[in-house]
Design a protein around this motif. Structure first.
Motif, PDB file in Angstrom:
ATOM      1  N   THR A   1       0.842  -1.186   0.000  1.00  0.00           N
ATOM      2  CA  THR A   1       0.000   0.000   0.000  1.00  0.00           C
ATOM      3  C   THR A   1       0.879   1.239   0.000  1.00  0.00           C
ATOM      4  N   LYS A   2       0.275   2.369  -0.282  1.00  0.00           N
ATOM      5  CA  LYS A   2       1.008   3.620  -0.196  1.00  0.00           C
ATOM      6  C   LYS A   2       1.184   3.994   1.265  1.00  0.00           C
ATOM      7  N   ALA A   3       2.287   4.631   1.557  1.00  0.00           N
ATOM      8  CA  ALA A   3       2.531   5.087   2.922  1.00  0.00           C
ATOM      9  C   ALA A   3       1.593   6.246   3.241  1.00  0.00           C
ATOM     10  N   PRO A   4       1.079   6.321   4.454  1.00  0.00           N
ATOM     11  CA  PRO A   4       0.197   7.426   4.802  1.00  0.00           C
ATOM     12  C   PRO A   4       0.969   8.744   4.873  1.00  0.00           C
ATOM     13  N   ARG A   5       0.253   9.835   4.627  1.00  0.00           N
ATOM     14  CA  ARG A   5       0.885  11.146   4.717  1.00  0.00           C
ATOM     15  C   ARG A   5       1.168  11.487   6.170  1.00  0.00           C
ATOM     16  N   ARG A   6       2.265  12.189   6.374  1.00  0.00           N
ATOM     17  CA  ARG A   6       2.580  12.639   7.723  1.00  0.00           C
ATOM     18  C   ARG A   6       1.651  13.778   8.098  1.00  0.00           C
ATOM     19  N   ARG A   7       1.236  13.806   9.325  1.00  0.00           N
ATOM     20  CA  ARG A   7       0.350  14.865   9.773  1.00  0.00           C
ATOM     21  C   ARG A   7       0.955  15.526  11.011  1.00  0.00           C
TER      22      ARG A   7
ATOM     23  N   THR B   1      -1.937  18.303   6.660  1.00  0.00           N
ATOM     24  CA  THR B   1      -0.942  17.538   5.935  1.00  0.00           C
ATOM     25  C   THR B   1       0.258  18.412   5.638  1.00  0.00           C
TER      26      THR B   1
ATOM     27  N   THR C   1       2.130  17.998   2.952  1.00  0.00           N
ATOM     28  CA  THR C   1       2.488  17.906   1.546  1.00  0.00           C
ATOM     29  C   THR C   1       2.537  19.265   0.883  1.00  0.00           C
TER      30      THR C   1
END
Length: 176
Positions: free
Chosen positions: A113-119, A124, A126
């Protein structure tokens, strides 16, 4: 300098050598009864361990004791004899005796799976604050906006032909 300590390679070599067929030093089928000596299996075995341990090419490991072609040919010969598959089974049996290998109780699971975005603080990371889509950060860490989305700026005005004198070269600036 050995690639692995001798306490690991010696038992492995003993098991491996027991699986190899006996070969004469010289080829008995040679018409003159002599030929260049066959390179020792131990030298080729050590070279194969170096290749497996270091992950380099056959040409990088080859030296005056053994050529890359000899290493490849001997590897292919041992594969066709089934030596490596038998050695693998011996290693699994030995590990099972020492540690205990219970394959019927092992569960394997995997997912891609894709890695989750850092929060951080619910937002986010990004995009930077105030950054809209299709913006980039330049080498000087300043935001670079596309020309059409810059706030307070429009595209440069275009030249338009005047309606009164359409055949002449006279043109006026339009603000559309």
């Amino acid at each position: 300098m050995p690639v692995l300590p001798s306490r690991l390679t010696e038992p492995l070599w003993d098991q491996f050598a027991a699986l190899l067929p006996k070969r004469p030093t010289f080829d008995p089928a040679h018409p003159l009864g002599c030929h260049r000596r066959r390179i020792s299996e131990r030298i080729v075995f050590d070279k194969l361990l170096q290749i497996l341990r270091c992950g380099c090419s056959y040409e990088a490991i080859a030296d005056s004791t053994c050529s890359a072609t000899t290493i490849r040919n001997r590897r292919d010969e041992w594969i066709s004899l089934g030596v490596f598959s038998r050695l693998k089974q011996i290693a699994l049996d030995a590990y099972d005796r020492v540690v205990g290998l219970v394959l019927d109780q092992i569960s394997v699971d995997g997912a891609i799976t894709k890695a989750p975005r850092r929060r951080r603080s619910g937002r986010t990371l990004t995009r930077r604050p105030g950054q809209t889509g299709y913006e980039t950060v330049g080498h000087d860490r300043r935001l670079r906006h596309p020309a059409r989305s810059r706030p307070g700026r429009r595209q440069p005005s275009r030249l338009a032909t005047s309606g009164t004198n359409s055949g002449s070269l006279e043109r006026t600036w339009s603000t559309s």
